[in-house]
Design an enzyme around this catalytic site. Structure first.
Site, short mmCIF file in Angstrom:
data_model
loop_
_atom_site.label_atom_id
_atom_site.label_comp_id
_atom_site.label_asym_id
_atom_site.label_seq_id
_atom_site.Cartn_x
_atom_site.Cartn_y
_atom_site.Cartn_z
N LYS A 1 8.28 -8.77 15.43
CA LYS A 1 7.51 -7.82 16.85
C LYS A 1 6.98 -8.60 17.73
O LYS A 1 6.55 -7.74 18.59
CB LYS A 1 6.62 -8.01 15.21
CG LYS A 1 7.40 -7.10 14.21
CD LYS A 1 6.26 -6.10 13.66
CE LYS A 1 6.51 -4.92 12.94
NZ LYS A 1 6.90 -5.06 11.75
N LYS B 1 17.39 -3.03 11.13
CA LYS B 1 16.88 -1.84 9.96
C LYS B 1 15.68 -0.45 10.40
O LYS B 1 15.96 -0.89 11.29
CB LYS B 1 15.23 -3.33 9.80
CG LYS B 1 14.09 -2.21 8.52
CD LYS B 1 13.51 -3.34 8.41
CE LYS B 1 12.01 -3.44 9.33
NZ LYS B 1 10.41 -2.83 8.34
N LYS C 1 10.48 2.74 12.24
CA LYS C 1 9.49 3.62 12.42
C LYS C 1 9.25 2.90 13.72
O LYS C 1 8.91 3.76 14.89
CB LYS C 1 7.53 3.35 12.12
CG LYS C 1 7.44 3.71 10.40
CD LYS C 1 5.83 3.70 10.62
CE LYS C 1 5.75 3.73 8.65
NZ LYS C 1 5.43 1.46 9.24
#
Ligand code: AQP
Length: 336
Positions: free
Chosen positions: A116, A199, A202
């Site tokens: 991230k 993956k 969102k």
């Protein structure tokens, strides 16, 4: 025997997608149905949502929308406390206490932070870095015994166990249980529709990578039609499937939605063209997700009702959290 406590949550970072549904929510619903004597606490992780860029004027509605998704997926609100993480301040208090038993080296291992934060790690916030410590507090605050999650959260739950162990060791008490991650054998990692090695997420830039629980039937059909595959027909064997990530992902999605094994999907569609399989998968996804979307829309039309459910859930959560936090402070020697 003490009863089980099951805790989990989803970040309030946007529309829930098929990965969240198949990896987490569907499992929660089953668990709640099958277990009559457990304490269930499912929260919307709005404090985690602010660790990555977000829109302040959308956060509260995101929280409601995810609550609506929980209920629309079949969570029984008579048996489960649903609440916003930010409505229970004990989460952040316990997180602070845990920071003192968490070595930096443990946090440096966390792969989700690395993913991230990306290349500009120095620009990532302290919140994002310490996210797994808050996650440990999220579950240990309720002395959770079981934490149903998708595979990507396994490392964080392992860290929660280490933090619980470190606290127990430091304060010489068998105080926090070591929570068990509950991860499905199939469906625990749904991949992007555009890249079978990434993956489904969102926050991925392209909406075509995921099926959102808010997508209408046409959008679902389009996304599945455009999902990346290879030129070969649908695989017929595990060996063949394993070498082809996009094909494997679509087979996994079909098997999880239909609740049948991947073998049986391959024995039905193996050797056929992807266009035929994708048509069947789109029909199945629309059949399974359509009622959830409709129910979510119905619930979102009455925000006051969702707020009442969240308030009731937060009150129950605080009833459990308060004494655990007080006992933790007492063990740590605080004045009270
Ligand atoms: N692709 C996935 N397959 C299976 N399970 C998944 N989960 C997330 N993605 C998949 C599970 O859903 C629960 C809630 O996850 P989250 O939204 O709180 O955070 P996340 O894991 O970081 O999910 P996203 O979609 O990638 O969100 P963003 O983009 O906000 O970070 C967890 O149990 C998770 O394992």
């Amino acid at each position: 025997m003490t009863k089980n406590t099951v805790v989990s949550g989803v970040r309030a970072t946007g529309d829930l997608h098929l990965g969240n549904y198949l990896g987490a929510l569907k499992q929660w619903v089953q668990f709640v149905k099958n277990e009559n004597d457990a304490e269930f606490l499912f929260f919307v992780a709005d404090l985690h949502a602010i660790t990555t860029p977000y829109e302040a004027n959308e956060l509260a509605d995101n929280t409601r929308q995810i609550t609506a998704a929980y209920i629309a997926s079949g969570i029984d609100i008579e048996k489960v406390s649903l609440f916003a993480q930010s409505a229970v301040p004990e989460h952040t208090y316990l997180q602070w206490l845990f920071t003192s038993v968490t070595p930096l080296g443990w946090l440096n291992r966390m792969t989700q932070f690395k993913e991230k934060a990306g290349k500009k790690r120095d620009n990532a916030s302290l919140g994002l870095y310490s996210y797994p410590v808050l996650q440990a507090a999220d579950v240990l605050l309720y002395k959770a015994t079981h934490v149903p999650v998708g595979e990507d959260q396994k490392q964080h739950i392992e860290l929660s166990r280490e933090i619980a162990g470190a606290f127990n060791h430091r304060y010489q008490q068998d105080f926090f249980p070591l929570p068990e991650p509950m991860i499905l054998k199939e469906g625990a990692r749904i991949m992007s529709l555009r890249d079978g090695t990434e993956k489904m997420s969102k926050s991925a830039a392209s909406d075509m990578t995921r099926i959102n629980l808010t997508d209408d039937a046409d959008t679902i059909a389009q996304k599945i039609k455009k999902a990346r595959t290879d030129p070969e027909p649908v695989p017929s064997s595990f060996e063949d499937m394993e070498a082809r990530p996009e094909a494997k992902n679509l087979i996994t999605i079909y098997s999880s939605l239909a609740e049948v094994s991947r073998e049986s999907v391959m024995s039905k569609y193996g050797g056929k063209q992807f266009s035929e399989f994708k048509g069947a998968l789109a029909d199945l996804a629309i059949e399974k997700l359509g009622p959830i979307t409709a129910k979510m829309n119905e619930l979102m039309a009455d925000k006051a009702q969702i707020d009442a459910i969240l308030n009731k859930g937060a009150a129950r959560a605080r009833e459990i959290a308060g004494p655990v936090l007080e006992d933790s402070k007492r063990l740590m020697g605080f004045w009270s």
